[in-house]
Design an enzyme around this catalytic site. Sequence first.
Site, PDB file in Angstrom:
ATOM      1  N   LYS A  58       0.838  -1.215   0.000  1.00  0.00           N
ATOM      2  CA  LYS A  58       0.000   0.000   0.000  1.00  0.00           C
ATOM      3  C   LYS A  58       0.872   1.265   0.000  1.00  0.00           C
ATOM      4  CE  LYS A  58      -2.186  -1.022   3.876  1.00  0.00           C
ATOM      5  NZ  LYS A  58      -1.734  -2.366   4.240  1.00  0.00           N
ATOM      6  N   ARG A  76      -9.416   1.621   8.885  1.00  0.00           N
ATOM      7  CA  ARG A  76      -8.936   0.285   9.230  1.00  0.00           C
ATOM      8  C   ARG A  76     -10.077  -0.627   9.675  1.00  0.00           C
ATOM      9  NH1 ARG A  76      -3.355   0.742   8.794  1.00  0.00           N
ATOM     10  NH2 ARG A  76      -2.237  -0.837   9.939  1.00  0.00           N
ATOM     11  N   ARG A  95      11.446  -5.514   4.516  1.00  0.00           N
ATOM     12  CA  ARG A  95      11.133  -4.097   4.286  1.00  0.00           C
ATOM     13  C   ARG A  95      12.052  -3.208   5.122  1.00  0.00           C
ATOM     14  NH1 ARG A  95       5.098  -2.129   4.586  1.00  0.00           N
ATOM     15  NH2 ARG A  95       5.036  -3.143   6.624  1.00  0.00           N
ATOM     16  N   ARG A 117      11.056  -1.533  10.783  1.00  0.00           N
ATOM     17  CA  ARG A 117      10.070  -1.029  11.740  1.00  0.00           C
ATOM     18  C   ARG A 117       9.856  -2.040  12.864  1.00  0.00           C
ATOM     19  NH1 ARG A 117       5.249   0.797   7.777  1.00  0.00           N
ATOM     20  NH2 ARG A 117       4.192  -0.563   9.220  1.00  0.00           N
ATOM     21  N   ARG A 150      -0.719  -8.198  13.682  1.00  0.00           N
ATOM     22  CA  ARG A 150      -1.269  -7.324  12.634  1.00  0.00           C
ATOM     23  C   ARG A 150      -2.150  -8.094  11.650  1.00  0.00           C
ATOM     24  NH1 ARG A 150       3.765  -4.570  10.318  1.00  0.00           N
ATOM     25  NH2 ARG A 150       2.294  -3.386   9.066  1.00  0.00           N
TER      26      ARG A 150
HETATM   27  P1  AMP Z   1       0.845   1.013   8.804  1.00  0.00           P
HETATM   28  O1  AMP Z   1       1.952   1.979   8.649  1.00  0.00           O
HETATM   29  O2  AMP Z   1      -0.406   1.414   8.078  1.00  0.00           O
HETATM   30  O3  AMP Z   1       1.231  -0.418   8.522  1.00  0.00           O
HETATM   31  O4  AMP Z   1       0.427   1.043  10.367  1.00  0.00           O
HETATM   32  C1  AMP Z   1       1.338   0.708  11.382  1.00  0.00           C
HETATM   33  C2  AMP Z   1       0.628   0.655  12.719  1.00  0.00           C
HETATM   34  O5  AMP Z   1       0.033   1.926  13.007  1.00  0.00           O
HETATM   35  C3  AMP Z   1      -0.521  -0.327  12.814  1.00  0.00           C
HETATM   36  O6  AMP Z   1      -0.089  -1.630  13.130  1.00  0.00           O
HETATM   37  C4  AMP Z   1      -1.356   0.280  13.944  1.00  0.00           C
HETATM   38  O7  AMP Z   1      -0.760   0.058  15.202  1.00  0.00           O
HETATM   39  C5  AMP Z   1      -1.224   1.772  13.663  1.00  0.00           C
HETATM   40  N1  AMP Z   1      -2.265   2.262  12.731  1.00  0.00           N
HETATM   41  C6  AMP Z   1      -2.079   2.773  11.480  1.00  0.00           C
HETATM   42  N2  AMP Z   1      -3.233   3.155  10.931  1.00  0.00           N
HETATM   43  C7  AMP Z   1      -4.193   2.879  11.833  1.00  0.00           C
HETATM   44  C8  AMP Z   1      -5.604   3.027  11.854  1.00  0.00           C
HETATM   45  N3  AMP Z   1      -6.263   3.552  10.792  1.00  0.00           N
HETATM   46  N4  AMP Z   1      -6.266   2.634  12.967  1.00  0.00           N
HETATM   47  C9  AMP Z   1      -5.628   2.119  14.028  1.00  0.00           C
HETATM   48  N5  AMP Z   1      -4.300   1.936  14.085  1.00  0.00           N
HETATM   49  C10 AMP Z   1      -3.580   2.312  13.003  1.00  0.00           C
END
Ligand code: AMP
Length: 225
Positions: free
Chosen positions: A16, A92, A131, A164, A175
Amino acid sequence: MLVLNLALFGPPGSGKGTQSQILQERLGFAPVASGDLLRAEIKTGSPLGREIKTIMDRGELVPDAIVDRIVQNQVRKCVGEGRSIVFDGYPRNLTQLHKLEKMLEELQSDLHLAINLELDEDTLVRRMTSRRVCPSCKSVFNLITHPPRREGICDNCGEELELRPDDQPDAISTRFAEYHSQTEPMLNYLGDQGILQRIDADQTMEKVHEMVADAISDQRGQLSR
Ligand code: AMP
């Protein structure tokens, strides 16, 4: 160009962030990436940032109220500027989606297209552990499919690349569980709304981009009718 708001979905590691980056560079989309916005809050060192970091490092979802607040300003700004938005990592779950629908409606806008990037779980785990992200300019690399020119160093700004914490194996399983329970029900809803396109993401970054770009121009065609 006709405004088109697009939400990119897909399990963790499905690309994404990469596709969002390409859409920004080539098609002028404005990003609303909740993960990046949350990481930016962590960087400020605020009490809220520390709370977010503890949750995020475990791979759990941050509470909706915090996410909505952080995302809201960015959405208003982009809509106000008349830019097409690419949502990455947000919404989400169904609660966040309904919040977003309401927010866009108030701004006389809409969510026009949702794309789900689909990939099997083994491939995803392999992708995530390889990554690397740039903590400074946020560029995303992959040691297998998209390595940096110099090992461990960002091509764009020369910063040292990082794995990360939530790309560690334990956090990855959490996740996936969150994805299946929270995000998948949303896809059924978007399917019923007739705005969901599913794309096979087990292909090169360029090929996936081509399909995403085609879906965007098809939808723009429909909207202008
Ligand atoms: P991402 O960078 O989108 O993979 O998100 C990394 C982490 O950020 C996730 O595992 C969640 O802990 C938090 N996170 C990101 N976007 C959301 C969201 N829309 N709602 C809740 N937690 C989020």
